[in-house]
Scaffold this motif. Structure first.
Motif, PDB file in Angstrom:
ATOM      1  N   GLY A 175       0.828  -1.092   0.067  1.00 25.73           N
ATOM      2  CA  GLY A 175      -0.112   0.067   0.065  1.00 25.73           C
ATOM      3  C   GLY A 175       0.680   1.243  -0.133  1.00 25.73           C
ATOM      4  N   TYR A 176       0.155   2.494  -0.444  1.00 24.02           N
ATOM      5  CA  TYR A 176       1.198   3.523  -0.583  1.00 24.02           C
ATOM      6  C   TYR A 176       0.363   4.577   0.125  1.00 24.02           C
ATOM      7  CZ  TYR A 176       2.778   0.883  -4.652  1.00 24.02           C
ATOM      8  OH  TYR A 176       3.454   0.057  -5.516  1.00 24.02           O
ATOM      9  N   ALA A 177       0.998   4.937   1.288  1.00 23.95           N
ATOM     10  CA  ALA A 177       0.236   5.669   2.396  1.00 23.95           C
ATOM     11  C   ALA A 177       0.684   7.160   2.222  1.00 23.95           C
ATOM     12  CB  ALA A 177       0.734   5.337   3.921  1.00 23.95           C
ATOM     13  N   GLY A 178      -0.587   8.148   2.685  1.00 27.09           N
ATOM     14  CA  GLY A 178      -0.385   9.778   2.672  1.00 27.09           C
ATOM     15  C   GLY A 178      -1.520  10.171   2.610  1.00 27.09           C
ATOM     16  N   ARG A 179      -1.566  11.623   2.337  1.00 25.73           N
ATOM     17  CA  ARG A 179      -2.437  12.512   2.793  1.00 25.73           C
ATOM     18  C   ARG A 179      -3.037  12.897   1.465  1.00 25.73           C
ATOM     19  NH1 ARG A 179      -2.961  17.612   6.891  1.00 25.73           N
ATOM     20  NH2 ARG A 179      -5.086  17.907   6.810  1.00 25.73           N
ATOM     21  N   VAL A 185      -5.432   5.816 -12.751  1.00 27.92           N
ATOM     22  CA  VAL A 185      -4.526   6.787 -12.089  1.00 27.92           C
ATOM     23  C   VAL A 185      -2.824   6.478 -12.983  1.00 27.92           C
ATOM     24  CG1 VAL A 185      -5.558   6.931 -10.032  1.00 27.92           C
ATOM     25  CG2 VAL A 185      -3.715   4.852 -10.291  1.00 27.92           C
ATOM     26  N   THR A 186      -2.253   7.615 -12.952  1.00 28.78           N
ATOM     27  CA  THR A 186      -0.916   7.617 -13.323  1.00 28.78           C
ATOM     28  C   THR A 186      -0.062   8.075 -12.011  1.00 28.78           C
ATOM     29  OG1 THR A 186      -1.580   8.458 -15.342  1.00 28.78           O
ATOM     30  CG2 THR A 186       0.520   8.970 -14.942  1.00 28.78           C
ATOM     31  N   VAL A 187       1.161   7.265 -12.145  1.00 32.58           N
ATOM     32  CA  VAL A 187       2.124   7.631 -11.066  1.00 32.58           C
ATOM     33  C   VAL A 187       3.176   8.516 -11.714  1.00 32.58           C
ATOM     34  CG1 VAL A 187       4.022   6.689  -9.570  1.00 32.58           C
ATOM     35  CG2 VAL A 187       1.851   5.213 -10.124  1.00 32.58           C
ATOM     36  N   MET A 188       3.550   9.774 -10.824  1.00 35.57           N
ATOM     37  CA  MET A 188       4.339  10.556 -11.517  1.00 35.57           C
ATOM     38  C   MET A 188       5.544  11.010 -10.448  1.00 35.57           C
ATOM     39  SD  MET A 188       1.617  13.491 -12.904  1.00 35.57           S
ATOM     40  CE  MET A 188       3.058  14.517 -14.165  1.00 35.57           C
ATOM     41  N   PRO A 189       6.762  11.087 -11.008  1.00 33.63           N
ATOM     42  CA  PRO A 189       7.102  11.482 -12.526  1.00 33.63           C
ATOM     43  C   PRO A 189       7.378  10.213 -13.459  1.00 33.63           C
ATOM     44  CG  PRO A 189       9.156  11.667 -11.220  1.00 33.63           C
ATOM     45  CD  PRO A 189       8.014  10.862 -10.155  1.00 33.63           C
ATOM     46  N   THR A 193       0.880   3.826 -15.719  1.00 31.08           N
ATOM     47  CA  THR A 193      -0.359   3.922 -15.225  1.00 31.08           C
ATOM     48  C   THR A 193      -1.040   2.464 -14.776  1.00 31.08           C
ATOM     49  OG1 THR A 193      -0.983   3.026 -17.345  1.00 31.08           O
ATOM     50  CG2 THR A 193      -0.929   5.284 -17.321  1.00 31.08           C
ATOM     51  N   SER A 194      -2.029   2.615 -13.833  1.00 32.03           N
ATOM     52  CA  SER A 194      -2.841   1.667 -12.986  1.00 32.03           C
ATOM     53  C   SER A 194      -4.118   2.069 -12.870  1.00 32.03           C
ATOM     54  CB  SER A 194      -1.920   1.021 -12.165  1.00 32.03           C
ATOM     55  OG  SER A 194      -2.388  -0.201 -11.508  1.00 32.03           O
ATOM     56  N   LYS A 195      -4.653   0.977 -12.204  1.00 33.16           N
ATOM     57  CA  LYS A 195      -6.050   1.275 -11.670  1.00 33.16           C
ATOM     58  C   LYS A 195      -5.819   1.145 -10.171  1.00 33.16           C
ATOM     59  CE  LYS A 195      -9.088  -0.099 -15.574  1.00 33.16           C
ATOM     60  NZ  LYS A 195      -9.908   1.007 -15.721  1.00 33.16           N
ATOM     61  N   LEU A 253      -2.672  -0.549  -5.706  1.00 35.55           N
ATOM     62  CA  LEU A 253      -2.923  -0.332  -7.141  1.00 35.55           C
ATOM     63  C   LEU A 253      -2.934  -1.891  -7.506  1.00 35.55           C
ATOM     64  CD1 LEU A 253      -0.318   2.373  -8.191  1.00 35.55           C
ATOM     65  CD2 LEU A 253      -3.006   2.440  -7.656  1.00 35.55           C
ATOM     66  N   GLU A 254      -3.617  -2.024  -9.042  1.00 36.27           N
ATOM     67  CA  GLU A 254      -3.735  -3.283  -9.508  1.00 36.27           C
ATOM     68  C   GLU A 254      -2.439  -3.860 -10.282  1.00 36.27           C
ATOM     69  OE1 GLU A 254      -7.043  -3.334 -12.322  1.00 36.27           O
ATOM     70  OE2 GLU A 254      -8.395  -3.305 -10.828  1.00 36.27           O
ATOM     71  N   ASP A 255      -1.461  -3.075 -10.558  1.00 36.43           N
ATOM     72  CA  ASP A 255      -0.113  -3.520 -10.954  1.00 36.43           C
ATOM     73  C   ASP A 255       1.018  -3.122  -9.933  1.00 36.43           C
ATOM     74  OD1 ASP A 255      -1.051  -3.904 -13.915  1.00 36.43           O
ATOM     75  OD2 ASP A 255      -2.009  -1.740 -13.577  1.00 36.43           O
ATOM     76  N   ASP A 256       2.200  -3.792 -10.079  1.00 33.92           N
ATOM     77  CA  ASP A 256       3.091  -3.709  -9.252  1.00 33.92           C
ATOM     78  C   ASP A 256       4.028  -2.611  -9.934  1.00 33.92           C
ATOM     79  OD1 ASP A 256       2.637  -5.445  -7.134  1.00 33.92           O
ATOM     80  OD2 ASP A 256       3.436  -7.230  -8.597  1.00 33.92           O
TER      81      ASP A 256
END
Length: 417
Positions: free
Chosen positions: A243-247, A259-263, A267-269, A293-296
């Protein structure tokens, strides 16, 4: 009922001895928001200092140096509640060398209360604080023209100062400005309407704060989730959990969103949105959650998960408005650490484009060193791309601080243009 009251944050600003601390003391005192033991302690201190009555400024000036010198140095936060609304007050210093504290106190405010001494009118610090309020996109400004008792409660003096400030406001991005003539020492137009100024037909300060419409400053459109840490539990039941934790900085996220992970641009869902109390069907700012996310994907602290169809700018060269807060000067090409959301990396002041002349609010082409309290437009270059929005659109992803690596002191606060 009180728990459902809307919270309003407001900051006080003004020059030295304009009476900011006295005004807040009067506000707390007349609205009966002071505990008996606090009042007894202040009364005792006031007697020791030789005052006939209660020194209202002592309700906020808590540091020893503040009490000894009779000035405000630190940002003092006070909390009080009325039947109509809850309040957080940031009492900020008036001295020019503490302007950085005013920036700190105003950064989360819904309303800026600017005090003007009726005897002196608009001065340089008034212009500086008005400009900072505009720069920080504070939507409402209340101008309290204080010490009206020292100018015989003159309507002419009040109108002249209103005209002076309106000339400044016309050059700034201040949407709503209201003017109130007050005497913080005597209590005129603070909580109760003044009998000494029947010519003023407006509401007292507290009523204005209680009834003012405050809209949320959280961007509800642009989905921005800065990753603070990666959760990898070691117990058997959750061994495969990542999991990716944050606010959440802004916007709304739901399972199934693209969703897209930047930078990186991968992409994933969204698979799940988790909290300590269980899974959520949706999460929004400013909630703290863990997203799977559905992808690693290789994601670490400082990355940002965003909606694929609504992405921030990712750049290493950024034009910003910078408030220089430190005693030491900064020259072009100077290197610092930049802290933006959960992202912490190296940055350099690449170019000073112009500075603001606080006296005239004109732009000055001056590429010399930045000095304390300078407000300027600069170009910053970072070692890696920053995911930013303009401060006007998103306060969280549009703001940052610069930190001196050697001392770990904050040297500047910036807003992305």
């Amino acid at each position: 009922m009180l728990n459902n009251n809307q919270l309003l944050r407001f900051t006080t600003a003004g020059s030295v001895d304009d009476g900011k601390s006295t005004l807040i003391g009067r506000l707390l005192y007349d609205s009966k928001s002071i505990f008996e033991d606090q009042l007894e302690a202040i009364e005792t201190t006031s007697k020791k200092k030789g005052h006939e009555g209660v020194d209202l400024a002592l309700f906020t000036d808590g540091l020893r140096d503040e009490r000894e010198q009779g000035i405000t140095i630190d940002v003092a936060y006070r909390y009080f509640t009325t039947p109509k609304r809850k309040f957080i007050i940031a009492d900020t210093p008036g001295h020019i060398q503490y302007t950085r504290n005013m920036v700190t106190g105003a950064s989360t405010a819904n309303v800026a209360t600017i005090l003007i001494d009726a005897r002196h009118g608009v001065i340089e610090q008034t212009k500086r604080h008005a400009f900072i309020a505009s720069l920080l996109q504070i939507p409402h400004v209340i101008v309290c023209i204080n010490k009206m008792d020292l100018v015989d409660f003159s309507e002419e003096v009040f109108n002249n100062i209103v005209a002076q400030f309106e000339e400044i406001a016309s050059k700034l991005l201040v949407k709503d400005v209201r003017f109130i003539p007050v005497s913080a020492l005597l209590g005129d137009n603070v909580v109760n309407r003044s009998e000494n100024m029947p010519w003023y037909q407006g509401a007292p300060m507290l009523h204005t704060l209680e009834t003012m419409h405050i809209s949320s400053d959280i961007n509800k459109v642009d989905g921005r989730f800065p990753v603070q840490t990666v959760l990898r539990p070691q117990n058997d039941s959750h061994r495969d959990y990542r999991g990716y934790a944050g606010r959440i900085a802004s916007g709304i996220f739901r399972p199934g969103d693209d969703v897209t992970v930047m930078p990186s641009g991968f992409t994933s869902k969204i698979k799940t949105i988790d909290t300590l109390d269980g899974k959520l069907d949706e999460a929004f700012a400013p909630m703290s959650v863990s997203i799977t996310l559905e992808d690693d994907i290789d994601i670490s602290r400082g990355d940002m998960i965003v909606r694929s169809k609504n992405q921030p700018d990712a750049s290493q060269d950024i034009e910003v408005m910078l408030c220089w807060l430190h005693n030491d000067t900064a020259k072009p090409r100077a290197k610092y650490s930049i802290r933006h959301t959960s992202n912490d990396q190296k940055a350099m002041i690449k170019e000073i484009i112009y500075k603001i002349d606080i006296e005239t609010l004109d732009r000055i082409t001056d590429d010399s060193a930045l000095k304390m309290n300078d407000i300027s437009k600069v170009k910053i270059r970072t070692t890696k791309p920053l995911m930013v929005d303009s401060y006007r659109e998103n306060r969280t992803t549009g703001s940052f601080i610069l930190v001196d690596d050697a001392t770990n002191e904050t040297v500047a606060a910036g807003m992305v243009i």
